[in-house]
Design a protein around this motif. Sequence first.
Motif, PDB file in Angstrom:
ATOM      1  N   LYS A 185       0.830  -1.207   0.000  1.00  0.00           N
ATOM      2  CA  LYS A 185       0.000   0.000   0.000  1.00  0.00           C
ATOM      3  C   LYS A 185       0.863   1.255   0.000  1.00  0.00           C
ATOM      4  O   LYS A 185       0.582   2.216  -0.736  1.00  0.00           O
ATOM      5  CB  LYS A 185      -0.918  -0.007   1.225  1.00  0.00           C
ATOM      6  CG  LYS A 185      -1.784   1.245   1.347  1.00  0.00           C
ATOM      7  CD  LYS A 185      -2.569   1.257   2.644  1.00  0.00           C
ATOM      8  CE  LYS A 185      -3.291   2.591   2.829  1.00  0.00           C
ATOM      9  NZ  LYS A 185      -4.017   2.667   4.113  1.00  0.00           N
ATOM     10  N   VAL A 242      -7.423  -0.046  -3.708  1.00  0.00           N
ATOM     11  CA  VAL A 242      -7.995  -1.307  -4.218  1.00  0.00           C
ATOM     12  C   VAL A 242      -8.549  -1.113  -5.626  1.00  0.00           C
ATOM     13  O   VAL A 242      -8.367  -1.951  -6.511  1.00  0.00           O
ATOM     14  CB  VAL A 242      -9.092  -1.824  -3.270  1.00  0.00           C
ATOM     15  CG1 VAL A 242      -9.795  -3.036  -3.886  1.00  0.00           C
ATOM     16  CG2 VAL A 242      -8.500  -2.186  -1.912  1.00  0.00           C
ATOM     17  N   SER A 256      -5.661  -0.939  -8.073  1.00  0.00           N
ATOM     18  CA  SER A 256      -5.029  -2.259  -8.192  1.00  0.00           C
ATOM     19  C   SER A 256      -5.900  -3.210  -9.009  1.00  0.00           C
ATOM     20  O   SER A 256      -5.400  -3.998  -9.819  1.00  0.00           O
ATOM     21  CB  SER A 256      -4.763  -2.841  -6.802  1.00  0.00           C
ATOM     22  OG  SER A 256      -3.922  -1.999  -6.054  1.00  0.00           O
ATOM     23  N   THR A 257      -7.187  -3.125  -8.800  1.00  0.00           N
ATOM     24  CA  THR A 257      -8.122  -3.972  -9.558  1.00  0.00           C
ATOM     25  C   THR A 257      -8.102  -3.595 -11.032  1.00  0.00           C
ATOM     26  O   THR A 257      -8.131  -4.459 -11.918  1.00  0.00           O
ATOM     27  CB  THR A 257      -9.547  -3.822  -8.994  1.00  0.00           C
ATOM     28  OG1 THR A 257      -9.540  -4.161  -7.600  1.00  0.00           O
ATOM     29  CG2 THR A 257     -10.511  -4.734  -9.732  1.00  0.00           C
ATOM     30  N   ASP A 308      -4.850  -6.743  -8.066  1.00  0.00           N
ATOM     31  CA  ASP A 308      -5.596  -7.168  -6.879  1.00  0.00           C
ATOM     32  C   ASP A 308      -5.658  -8.693  -6.704  1.00  0.00           C
ATOM     33  O   ASP A 308      -5.498  -9.180  -5.570  1.00  0.00           O
ATOM     34  CB  ASP A 308      -7.008  -6.587  -6.910  1.00  0.00           C
ATOM     35  CG  ASP A 308      -7.748  -6.834  -5.602  1.00  0.00           C
ATOM     36  OD1 ASP A 308      -7.345  -6.263  -4.573  1.00  0.00           O
ATOM     37  OD2 ASP A 308      -8.700  -7.634  -5.623  1.00  0.00           O
ATOM     38  N   GLN A 368      -4.562 -10.612  -3.196  1.00  0.00           N
ATOM     39  CA  GLN A 368      -5.501 -11.408  -2.412  1.00  0.00           C
ATOM     40  C   GLN A 368      -4.905 -12.755  -2.002  1.00  0.00           C
ATOM     41  O   GLN A 368      -5.391 -13.394  -1.066  1.00  0.00           O
ATOM     42  CB  GLN A 368      -6.797 -11.627  -3.195  1.00  0.00           C
ATOM     43  CG  GLN A 368      -7.582 -10.344  -3.470  1.00  0.00           C
ATOM     44  CD  GLN A 368      -7.902  -9.570  -2.205  1.00  0.00           C
ATOM     45  OE1 GLN A 368      -8.178 -10.157  -1.146  1.00  0.00           O
ATOM     46  NE2 GLN A 368      -7.845  -8.238  -2.285  1.00  0.00           N
ATOM     47  N   TYR A 427      -2.617  -5.911   1.312  1.00  0.00           N
ATOM     48  CA  TYR A 427      -1.928  -4.661   0.963  1.00  0.00           C
ATOM     49  C   TYR A 427      -0.929  -4.222   2.031  1.00  0.00           C
ATOM     50  O   TYR A 427      -0.123  -3.325   1.788  1.00  0.00           O
ATOM     51  CB  TYR A 427      -2.951  -3.541   0.721  1.00  0.00           C
ATOM     52  CG  TYR A 427      -3.729  -3.716  -0.571  1.00  0.00           C
ATOM     53  CD1 TYR A 427      -3.257  -3.173  -1.759  1.00  0.00           C
ATOM     54  CD2 TYR A 427      -4.916  -4.444  -0.602  1.00  0.00           C
ATOM     55  CE1 TYR A 427      -3.949  -3.335  -2.952  1.00  0.00           C
ATOM     56  CE2 TYR A 427      -5.622  -4.619  -1.786  1.00  0.00           C
ATOM     57  CZ  TYR A 427      -5.132  -4.067  -2.957  1.00  0.00           C
ATOM     58  OH  TYR A 427      -5.815  -4.238  -4.140  1.00  0.00           O
TER      59      TYR A 427
END
Length: 565
Positions: free
Chosen positions: A449, A465, A468-469, A474, A478, A484
């Motif tokens: 992060k 998020v 990142s997605t 992401d 996960q 993060y």
Amino acid sequence: MKDFKEYTRERPDSEILKRLIAYLKPHKKKFIITMILMFFSIIVQLIPSLLIGITIDVIVDTSILYDEKVSYLLYLSVGFIGILSIGTTVQYFQTLWLQEIGQQIILVMRQEVFDHITALGLDQINQVPVGKLVTRVTNDTNTLSQMYTDVAANLIRNIVYLIGIIIVLGFINIKITVFILLFLPVVLVATIIFRKYSRTAYRQVRSNVSEINAYLSEHLSGMKIIQAFNQEEKKNQTFRAKSKALNKSYMKEIYVFGIYRPLMYLFSIIGTIIVLYLGIVDVMNGAVYLVPFTAGLLFSFYNYIRDFFEPILQMAEQFNMLQNAFASAEKIFDVLDTVPTIKDDDDAVKLESFKGSIVFEDVWFYYIEDEWVLKGVSFEVKPDEVVAFVGATGSGKSTILNLIVRNYDIQKGRILIDGIDIKTIHRASLRQHVGQMLQDVFLFSGTIKDNITLFDQAKTDEEVVEASTYVGLDPFIQTLSDGYEHKVLERGNNFSSGQRQLISFARTILYQPSLMILDEATANIDSETESIIQESLEKMMSISTMLIVAHRLSTIQHSDKIIVL
């Protein structure tokens, strides 16, 4: 001056001292109070020896009654304790405030050096090994810290204390005092000679410390290559040579000081012996100066003489440390006096928004004088266009990208950003609209992060998020137990090249740039990660203007324009 190599020079003590004193100005009032306390503590320090001498005369004086002597000793004891208590209290506050002043100065200086380094051009920073710059910010400022908090104050204290002793000695016995003063020219000549050789020795020590720090910084970072090519022994030999050079310079410094201090000590012994001889003769002859010279005052005189030479011996050591501090100051001022090659004009325009228009008009540029990298380059990038640059290695592709964010200034021609000459635009306002994704992704120590937000607390977890997605990072995060908040090792060595690149992409998207730059961003990644990145690139191409340098056709095939260099 434009670079460190040109500006490194020897400086006179007067220049260094003037600049170091300038840092005291914001603390002038507190420093003056500290000096007043110092003078008071010196007066208190001068009293005990004189009282002891008078006490001896009172005790041996047969004309004074026993009860009177006891009363005198009682009052003397109470007064002595009082004087010592006052002196100790004053010295405590003086030392405390002086330390506070010194630490505040070093805090400002350390920040000033770091701020100046960050303001230098990349061409200037690249000239100097990282280890040397680290030495300037840490080791050299710490050396100056000792000067402000200890050496300078004690040097002033000892000089004032010497003057105080000379005044008291003149009051007790002017003849012997004049004789003692004859030693001062000898001490002064010895100090001048010592200064000449010690400064040379200290300069060499500081240079060798910088060299060895630079070598360590570079080779520890490149340890993987060293071990891969079995270069350990060769590098060990080089380090031993540099370490021996540092040891040799330290020994030279020790030899110089090793001669000076014993010489001062010899002067003190000779002076003390002669003073005792002359003093005993005066006592036996009943000499009278401003006051009768008695056995008790001879004892006081002996203590003052011992105290007279002790500050001189301390000054020798303090002078030794002062030379070290001046040598460090020279190195620090070398950095501070280096004029940045790229500076914003006083009337620089702040780029509030960036539509994405870029125009090169007959641009010429070189890194080394007369070795042109770009010759008369002209092209136009329109808002929201995707433009790719291709060509042979060394043709100037990455150079063009560096010029657009003004890491360097061109020698001829013009670069227009939304119709404004780039040299008239405030650099920070320009770069805040640009997102750069480079081949060599740099990750800082911290968490994933932290590296996406670049430690910006204003960025929310939801924004991180989302970014990142968007770039396909992401799903990988996960799989990590701490997500993060997963720790990043030095330079991101616990991630693959592709994972580091995806973090770089998320970082760029998070800041929503108006211009995105990709410089060989897909060069060192595996095929699986490449497919993820390609999907991300296709999304990002619709966001803003994008400039791409790449050799892979898959990276540039969707470009609106391809410029061949």
